[in-house]
Design a protein around this motif. Structure first.
Motif, PDB file in Angstrom:
ATOM      1  N   ASP A 305    -111.477   4.843  30.334  1.00 14.83           N
ATOM      2  CA  ASP A 305    -112.142   4.671  31.625  1.00 14.83           C
ATOM      3  C   ASP A 305    -113.657   4.806  31.518  1.00 14.83           C
ATOM      4  N   ASP A 306    -114.122   5.708  30.636  1.00  9.44           N
ATOM      5  CA  ASP A 306    -115.574   5.926  30.570  1.00  9.44           C
ATOM      6  C   ASP A 306    -116.092   6.175  29.160  1.00  9.44           C
ATOM      7  N   THR A 307    -115.282   5.883  28.131  1.00  6.21           N
ATOM      8  CA  THR A 307    -115.711   6.142  26.757  1.00  6.21           C
ATOM      9  C   THR A 307    -115.241   5.010  25.847  1.00  6.21           C
ATOM     10  N   ARG A 308    -116.034   4.738  24.814  1.00  7.00           N
ATOM     11  CA  ARG A 308    -115.627   3.777  23.791  1.00  7.00           C
ATOM     12  C   ARG A 308    -115.494   4.504  22.455  1.00  7.00           C
ATOM     13  N   LEU A 309    -114.338   4.369  21.824  1.00 10.73           N
ATOM     14  CA  LEU A 309    -114.081   4.959  20.515  1.00 10.73           C
ATOM     15  C   LEU A 309    -114.070   3.822  19.488  1.00 10.73           C
ATOM     16  N   GLU A 310    -114.874   3.944  18.441  1.00  9.10           N
ATOM     17  CA  GLU A 310    -115.003   2.867  17.473  1.00  9.10           C
ATOM     18  C   GLU A 310    -114.482   3.280  16.093  1.00  9.10           C
ATOM     19  N   SER A 311    -113.884   2.316  15.400  1.00 12.77           N
ATOM     20  CA  SER A 311    -113.442   2.466  14.004  1.00 12.77           C
ATOM     21  C   SER A 311    -112.559   3.693  13.807  1.00 12.77           C
ATOM     22  N   GLN A 312    -111.572   3.850  14.666  1.00 14.52           N
ATOM     23  CA  GLN A 312    -110.640   4.965  14.554  1.00 14.52           C
ATOM     24  C   GLN A 312    -109.536   4.631  13.551  1.00 14.52           C
ATOM     25  N   GLN A 313    -109.162   5.622  12.745  1.00 17.08           N
ATOM     26  CA  GLN A 313    -108.047   5.426  11.816  1.00 17.08           C
ATOM     27  C   GLN A 313    -106.702   5.618  12.509  1.00 17.08           C
ATOM     28  N   ALA A 314    -106.686   6.454  13.501  1.00 16.86           N
ATOM     29  CA  ALA A 314    -105.450   6.723  14.228  1.00 16.86           C
ATOM     30  C   ALA A 314    -105.778   7.029  15.675  1.00 16.86           C
ATOM     31  N   LEU A 315    -104.915   6.577  16.556  1.00 16.28           N
ATOM     32  CA  LEU A 315    -105.029   6.867  17.981  1.00 16.28           C
ATOM     33  C   LEU A 315    -103.676   7.305  18.497  1.00 16.28           C
ATOM     34  N   LEU A 316    -103.666   8.366  19.261  1.00 17.72           N
ATOM     35  CA  LEU A 316    -102.452   8.835  19.916  1.00 17.72           C
ATOM     36  C   LEU A 316    -102.682   8.779  21.415  1.00 17.72           C
ATOM     37  N   VAL A 317    -101.886   7.982  22.112  1.00 14.56           N
ATOM     38  CA  VAL A 317    -101.954   7.884  23.569  1.00 14.56           C
ATOM     39  C   VAL A 317    -100.682   8.512  24.111  1.00 14.56           C
ATOM     40  N   SER A 318    -100.816   9.508  24.952  1.00 15.36           N
ATOM     41  CA  SER A 318     -99.643  10.252  25.422  1.00 15.36           C
ATOM     42  C   SER A 318     -99.476  10.130  26.929  1.00 15.36           C
ATOM     43  N   ASN A 319     -98.232  10.200  27.353  1.00 18.53           N
ATOM     44  CA  ASN A 319     -97.888  10.256  28.760  1.00 18.53           C
ATOM     45  C   ASN A 319     -98.255  11.649  29.266  1.00 18.53           C
ATOM     46  N   ASN A 320     -99.456  11.774  29.855  1.00 18.68           N
ATOM     47  CA  ASN A 320    -100.085  13.026  30.249  1.00 18.68           C
ATOM     48  C   ASN A 320    -100.640  13.742  29.017  1.00 18.68           C
ATOM     49  N   PRO A 321    -101.735  14.449  29.181  1.00 16.63           N
ATOM     50  CA  PRO A 321    -102.426  15.046  28.029  1.00 16.63           C
ATOM     51  C   PRO A 321    -101.715  16.272  27.491  1.00 16.63           C
ATOM     52  N   TYR A 322    -101.979  16.540  26.230  1.00 14.60           N
ATOM     53  CA  TYR A 322    -101.484  17.758  25.596  1.00 14.60           C
ATOM     54  C   TYR A 322    -102.373  18.923  25.993  1.00 14.60           C
ATOM     55  N   ALA A 323    -101.725  20.023  26.381  1.00 12.77           N
ATOM     56  CA  ALA A 323    -102.494  21.194  26.788  1.00 12.77           C
ATOM     57  C   ALA A 323    -103.131  21.872  25.590  1.00 12.77           C
ATOM     58  N   THR A 324    -102.455  21.818  24.443  1.00  8.57           N
ATOM     59  CA  THR A 324    -102.986  22.420  23.221  1.00  8.57           C
ATOM     60  C   THR A 324    -102.876  21.389  22.114  1.00  8.57           C
ATOM     61  N   PRO A 325    -103.792  20.403  22.078  1.00 12.53           N
ATOM     62  CA  PRO A 325    -103.671  19.332  21.093  1.00 12.53           C
ATOM     63  C   PRO A 325    -103.816  19.831  19.667  1.00 12.53           C
ATOM     64  N   GLU A 326    -102.984  19.316  18.773  1.00  6.64           N
ATOM     65  CA  GLU A 326    -103.106  19.574  17.342  1.00  6.64           C
ATOM     66  C   GLU A 326    -103.289  18.214  16.672  1.00  6.64           C
ATOM     67  N   PRO A 327    -104.500  17.666  16.707  1.00  7.26           N
ATOM     68  CA  PRO A 327    -104.707  16.289  16.280  1.00  7.26           C
ATOM     69  C   PRO A 327    -104.323  16.016  14.837  1.00  7.26           C
ATOM     70  N   MET A 328    -104.450  17.000  13.947  1.00  9.61           N
ATOM     71  CA  MET A 328    -104.137  16.735  12.546  1.00  9.61           C
ATOM     72  C   MET A 328    -102.654  16.442  12.356  1.00  9.61           C
ATOM     73  N   THR A 329    -101.803  16.951  13.245  1.00  6.35           N
ATOM     74  CA  THR A 329    -100.379  16.662  13.169  1.00  6.35           C
ATOM     75  C   THR A 329     -99.963  15.666  14.223  1.00  6.35           C
ATOM     76  N   MET A 330    -100.923  15.172  14.996  1.00  8.64           N
ATOM     77  CA  MET A 330    -100.649  14.236  16.083  1.00  8.64           C
ATOM     78  C   MET A 330     -99.544  14.790  16.982  1.00  8.64           C
ATOM     79  N   GLY A 331     -99.621  16.054  17.249  1.00  5.76           N
ATOM     80  CA  GLY A 331     -98.611  16.679  18.083  1.00  5.76           C
ATOM     81  C   GLY A 331     -99.240  17.631  19.063  1.00  5.76           C
TER      82      GLY A 331
END
Length: 456
Positions: A305-331
């Motif tokens: 909606d208001d940001t552009r992310l460029e040259s990402q190796q991985a993207l995780l889009v979730s149904n509602n956000p994670y309250a405690t994101p652990e991006p290295m495990t994508m969980g």
């Protein structure tokens, strides 16, 4: 989650904040009081050890052959070397004391923040019970939970019609669900994995019918967020006779519904490999070096909606956000499915230094982007990209649009259920300090005294 108001904070929360600061100060004192430069030695060795372990992990994931072997040695050897150095310098008692005090500080700090940031769960409402429920069950899901827990027999005893999938052939579960609706079903349910749940949930949402989740999958992410019993899936069937309804959101990616996540980039590329299902760990280790270092796969650009992310190796889009994101495990953990927004995690790690930064700073690392959006458009330099939708491998033409349908799905859940696990509040030490030195409001004095008497 509403922000805290230190001036009106309960006595228990203030006490927890003060104990957190006391423990943190104790950890600092323990390091400073170490003889000579011992305190600084403990700190430097600990940070270097963590960084080397992160570098080793990166080399294991991103290289083949000798470099991977060296990475494995670093990953395991760095923590052991830290302990040996502490022991040889006779500083391990001080180090253990400082670590224990800092751990206690974090525990008390989280307790304090929970005291003023009570999470607001999803609200269930009373509803009419179904008269013609149809449940679709995958007998192989979760290692055979349908048979092991007698789910088909128990559901039929409660008046449901059960459709057992023939796992020997490819089955269109969405078409089975639509046929059930045409034959008069007033509830659709699934005992199976999250991918099957999503396909049938989409049909239920299209027809405005309630949907029943039976936690018979392997990981049961969707069921856990709904607060269902994931250890005994038979308890989910209690909703047929004593249930209530939750209104939850549905994610949509390229026209396909998802209940958990749509993953792009590295993970999606790995899932596409033919040998992934049979040997997931070996397949991932074999594919990751080429994917991470850019020899294979395609980087991604995403517009939220208001940001552009460029040259990402991985993207995780979730149904509602994670309250405690652990991006290295994508969980991580979601506590709600009714906020009407997607969660977005993007990662771009090109070298060992960036991997170490992620390991040390987590979601604050420059290589990570954690945000929310109602729509995400993912593009690439290729005509199509792999997408893992609730763990299922798909290929979609670019650009791929992800969106959310707020409150699209009616979910029937048992009135009595374990409940979703609570996620800890984000750690903000500035807020802990403010809370520790806050003053009571005059009108709260009696209540605060009562809270203080019950404080640990």
């Amino acid at each position: 989650m509403s922000p805290s108001h230190p001036s009106g904070a309960p006595a228990r929360a203030r006490l927890s904040a003060r104990l957190a600061l006391a423990c943190a100060l104790g950890a600092v004192v323990a390091l400073v009081a170490a003889s000579g430069p011992g305190g600084l030695f403990i700190l430097v060795v600990g940070v270097v050890g963590a960084a080397l372990a992160a570098v080793g992990t990166w080399w294991v994931l991103s290289h083949h052959g000798a470099v991977r072997v060296v990475g494995a040695l670093l990953m395991t050897g760095a923590p052991l070397a830290v302990l040996v150095l502490y022991a040889r310098a006779d500083l391990w008692p001080v180090a253990l004391t400082a670590i224990a005090l800092w751990g206690a500080a974090v525990v008390w700090a989280r307790a304090a923040l929970r005291g003023v940031r009570q999470p607001e769960g999803m609200q269930a409402v009373a509803c009419a019970l179904p008269r013609h429920p149809v449940l679709i069950m995958n007998p192989r899901s979760g290692g055979g939970k349908v048979g092991r827990f007698g789910l088909a027999e128990k559901a039929e005893a409660l008046g449901a019609r059960v459709v057992l999938l023939d796992t020997a052939v490819r089955t269109d579960v969405a078409e089975i669900a639509r046929q059930a609706v045409a034959e008069g079903a007033d509830l659709l349910g699934v005992a199976g994995g999250d991918g099957t749940q999503a396909r049938v949930a989409e049909v239920a949402a299209e027809h405005g019918l309630p949907f029943l989740v039976v936690s018979a999958g392997t990981r049961n992410h969707f069921a856990k967020v709904l607060g269902l019993d994931h250890k005994d899936p038979a308890r989910c069937l209690d909703a047929l006779t004593d249930g209530e309804e939750l209104r939850v959101d549905l994610g949509v990616v390229g026209g396909h519904a998802f209940v958990n996540t749509a993953s792009f980039g590295v993970y999606a590329e790995v899932v596409q490999r033919p040998d992934y299902r049979d040997a997931q760990a070996d397949s991932a280790l074999d594919a990751l070096p080429d994917l991470l270092l850019g020899y294979a796969g395609h980087t991604l650009d995403a517009v939220t909606d208001d940001t552009r992310l460029e040259s990402q190796q991985a993207l995780l889009v979730s149904n509602n956000p994670y309250a405690t994101p652990e991006p290295m495990t994508m969980g991580g953990r979601r506590t709600r499915l009714d906020l009407g927004v997607l969660g977005v995690v993007g990662i771009r790690v090109n070298n060992a230094a960036q991997a170490a930064d992620v390991a040390l700073r987590g979601a604050r690392a420059a290589s990570l982007q954690v945000l929310t959006s109602q729509q995400v458009v993912i593009g690439s330099d290729t005509d199509s990209i792999p997408v893992a939708v609730d763990g299922e491998a798909l290929t979609m033409p670019t650009p791929v649009t992800c969106s959310i349908r707020p409150g699209a799905l009616r979910v029937l859940v048992p009135r009595i259920r374990p409940g979703a696990p609570a996620a800890g509040p984000p750690m903000h030490w500035r807020e802990v300090v403010s809370l520790a030195f806050s003053r009571r409001r005059p009108g709260r004095a009696a209540e605060d005294r009562a809270d203080g008497e019950r404080a640990p």
